[in-house]
Design a protein around this motif. Structure first.
Motif, PDB file in Angstrom:
ATOM      1  N   TYR A   1       0.865  -1.195   0.000  1.00 34.74           N
ATOM      2  CA  TYR A   1       0.000   0.000   0.000  1.00 34.74           C
ATOM      3  C   TYR A   1       0.890   1.230   0.000  1.00 34.74           C
ATOM      4  N   ILE A   2       0.638   2.150  -0.930  1.00 34.02           N
ATOM      5  CA  ILE A   2       1.446   3.369  -1.031  1.00 34.02           C
ATOM      6  C   ILE A   2       0.538   4.572  -0.804  1.00 34.02           C
ATOM      7  N   VAL A   3       0.824   5.342   0.246  1.00 32.56           N
ATOM      8  CA  VAL A   3      -0.005   6.506   0.580  1.00 32.56           C
ATOM      9  C   VAL A   3       0.636   7.761  -0.016  1.00 32.56           C
ATOM     10  N   GLN A   4      -0.087   8.395  -0.924  1.00 28.56           N
ATOM     11  CA  GLN A   4       0.411   9.627  -1.555  1.00 28.56           C
ATOM     12  C   GLN A   4      -0.787  10.498  -1.940  1.00 28.56           C
ATOM     13  N   SER A   5      -0.862  11.697  -1.390  1.00 25.07           N
ATOM     14  CA  SER A   5      -2.004  12.567  -1.674  1.00 25.07           C
ATOM     15  C   SER A   5      -1.679  13.549  -2.805  1.00 25.07           C
ATOM     16  N   GLY A   6      -2.713  14.009  -3.494  1.00 28.28           N
ATOM     17  CA  GLY A   6      -2.518  14.948  -4.609  1.00 28.28           C
ATOM     18  C   GLY A   6      -2.491  16.375  -4.114  1.00 28.28           C
ATOM     19  N   CYS A   7      -1.385  16.779  -3.497  1.00 24.45           N
ATOM     20  CA  CYS A   7      -1.306  18.124  -2.928  1.00 24.45           C
ATOM     21  C   CYS A   7       0.131  18.622  -3.024  1.00 24.45           C
ATOM     22  N   GLY A   8       0.347  19.859  -2.607  1.00 20.96           N
ATOM     23  CA  GLY A   8       1.709  20.427  -2.649  1.00 20.96           C
ATOM     24  C   GLY A   8       2.204  20.510  -4.086  1.00 20.96           C
TER      25      GLY A   8
ATOM     26  N   ILE B   1      -5.101  16.553   3.109  1.00 15.38           N
ATOM     27  CA  ILE B   1      -4.029  17.463   2.679  1.00 15.38           C
ATOM     28  C   ILE B   1      -3.437  18.062   3.961  1.00 15.38           C
ATOM     29  N   PRO B   2      -2.102  18.176   4.076  1.00 10.49           N
ATOM     30  CA  PRO B   2      -1.526  18.726   5.311  1.00 10.49           C
ATOM     31  C   PRO B   2      -1.953  20.184   5.538  1.00 10.49           C
TER      32      PRO B   2
END
Length: 320
Positions: free
Chosen positions: A54-61, A277-278
Motif C-alpha cells: 500500500y502506497i499513501v500519496q495525496s494529490g497536494c503540494g 491534505i496537510p
C-alpha cells in the motif's frame, strides 16, 4: 498483519504515519530523492516479493512531482514482484478536469489520463476519498474504493455544534446537492442550495440562495475548496439571508492563492477540513481552520482490503 507493507510518499508523511500507527505497522523503508536535473528517484529499501503493498500519496503540494513519485513507487514495487499494489490517494489529483465543458471543447480530460497512468504504472487497486465526481471511478479498469468523509463530518457536527438541531445544511453549488441532502437527511434538518454562475474558472459571478436559513445555523458542505472565492461569497450571502452563524465543512482544503486571507475576512465561525491534505502551516495563519482526522478511515479500508473484507461498512460508520 502478515504480508503487508505500507509505504509513504513525500506528500503527506504525517497522515501516512497515523495510518501506520493505527494498523500497528512500521512504515516501509523508501528513499525518495531528486537528481540535480530534477528527475525523481525512488529506492525501495526492503523486500516486497509476494507482499501486499500500500502506497499513501495525496494529490497536494507539488502535485506533478508527487504524482510522478507515486507512479515510480508503484512501478518499483510491481517489478520487484509484489503480489498486489494499492495506491492510497486521499485527495485525487486532477479530479476537477473530468469532462469537456461547453466553454472549451478542446479541454483535456486529465483525470482519465491520470487513471491511465496509474494503471499502466502497475496499480491493481485504488483507495481514494470524496472524488470530485463519482464517475471518475469509471475511468479505471481496476477496482476503485471511493471512501466518504460523511460519517466523520456527521460526528463532528453532532459533537461540536451545540445548536445543530436548528441548522440548515447548504451546498455552495448545485453539483453538491446530493452530498448535502444526504447529510441533512441523516441529521433530520433542512437543506438549501446556492446557485452560482461562473464566467471563468476560480471566479464566481452571481449567486442565488434557494431555501430558508433565517434564524438558523448554516453549515456549508463541499468536497473541496481551492481559492475559497465560492464559499466566502456564499457565507456572506447566508449572513445577509439571516443565518445566525456560518460553518464550512470541506473534505479537501486545498487553500491556494488568496484563500487564507479570504477565510480570515469571511464571517465563518469555523472552517473544518479533513487531513487528506496537510494543514499545519495554514492553521498557524488562520485560527478558523479546524481538522477532522480521517487516518482511521483509511487505515480501516486498508485493513479490510488486505483481509478480503467488505469496505461498505465505512460508507455509513466511523471506525472506533
Amino acid at each position: 498483519m502478515p504480508n503487508i507493507v505500507l509505504f509513504s510518499g513525500s506528500s503527506h508523511q504525517d497522515l501516512s504515519q497515523k495510518v501506520a500507527d493505527r494498523l500497528g505497522l512500521e512504515l516501509g523503508k523508501v528513499i525518495t530523492k531528486k537528481f540535480s536535473n530534477q528527475e525523481t528517484c525512488v529506492e525501495i529499501g526492503e523486500s516486497v516479493r509476494g507482499e501486499d503493498v500500500y502506497i499513501v500519496q495525496s494529490g497536494c503540494g507539488e502535485i506533478n512531482d508527487n504524482l510522478m513519485e507515486l507512479l515510480i513507487m508503484i512501478n518499483a514495487c510491481k517489478i520487484a514482484s509484489s503480489s498486489r499494489v494499492t495506491a492510497v490517494i486521499p485527495c485525487f489529483p486532477y479530479a476537477r478536469q473530468d469532462k469537456k465543458d461547453k466553454v472549451s471543447l478542446r479541454a483535456p480530460i486529465s483525470a482519465k489520463l491520470v487513471a491511465n497512468m496509474l494503471s499502466v504504472a502497475g496499480a491493481d487497486h485504488i483507495i481514494t476519498m470524496d472524488l470530485h465526481a463519482s464517475q471518475i471511478q469509471g475511468f479505471f479498469d481496476i477496482a476503485v474504493d471511493n471512501l466518504y468523509a460523511e460519517p466523520a463530518v456527521l460526528q463532528w457536527i453532532r459533537e461540536n455544534i451545540p445548536e445543530w438541531k436548528n441548522s440548515c445544511i447548504v451546498s455552495p453549488d448545485a453539483g453538491g446537492a446530493k452530498r448535502v441532502t444526504s447529510i441533512a437527511d441523516r441529521l433530520n434538518v433542512e437543506f438549501a442550495l446556492i446557485h452560482k454562475e461562473r464566467k471563468k474558472a476560480n471566479e464566481v459571478d452571481r449567486m442565488v440562495l434557494v431555501g430558508d436559513v433565517k434564524d438558523r445555523v448554516a453549515i456549508l458542505v463541499d468536497d473541496m475548496a481551492d481559492t475559497c472565492g465560492t464559499i466566502c461569497k456564499a457565507a456572506e450571502k447566508l449572513i445577509d439571508a439571516g443565518a445566525i452563524k456560518v460553518y464550512a465543512i470541506l473534505t479537501h482544503g486545498i487553500f491556494s492563492g488568496p484563500a487564507i486571507a479570504r477565510i480570515n475576512d469571511a464571517p465563518f465561525e469555523a472552517v473544518v477540513v479533513t487531513n487528506t491534505i496537510p494543514q499545519e502551516e495554514k492553521m498557524k495563519s488562520c485560527p478558523k481552520i479546524q481538522i477532522i482526522d480521517i487516518a482511521m478511515i483509511l487505515a480501516e479500508a486498508i485493513r479490510r482490503t488486505h483481509n478480503g473484507e467488505s469496505v461498505s461498512y465505512l460508507f455509513s460508520h466511523v471506525p472506533l
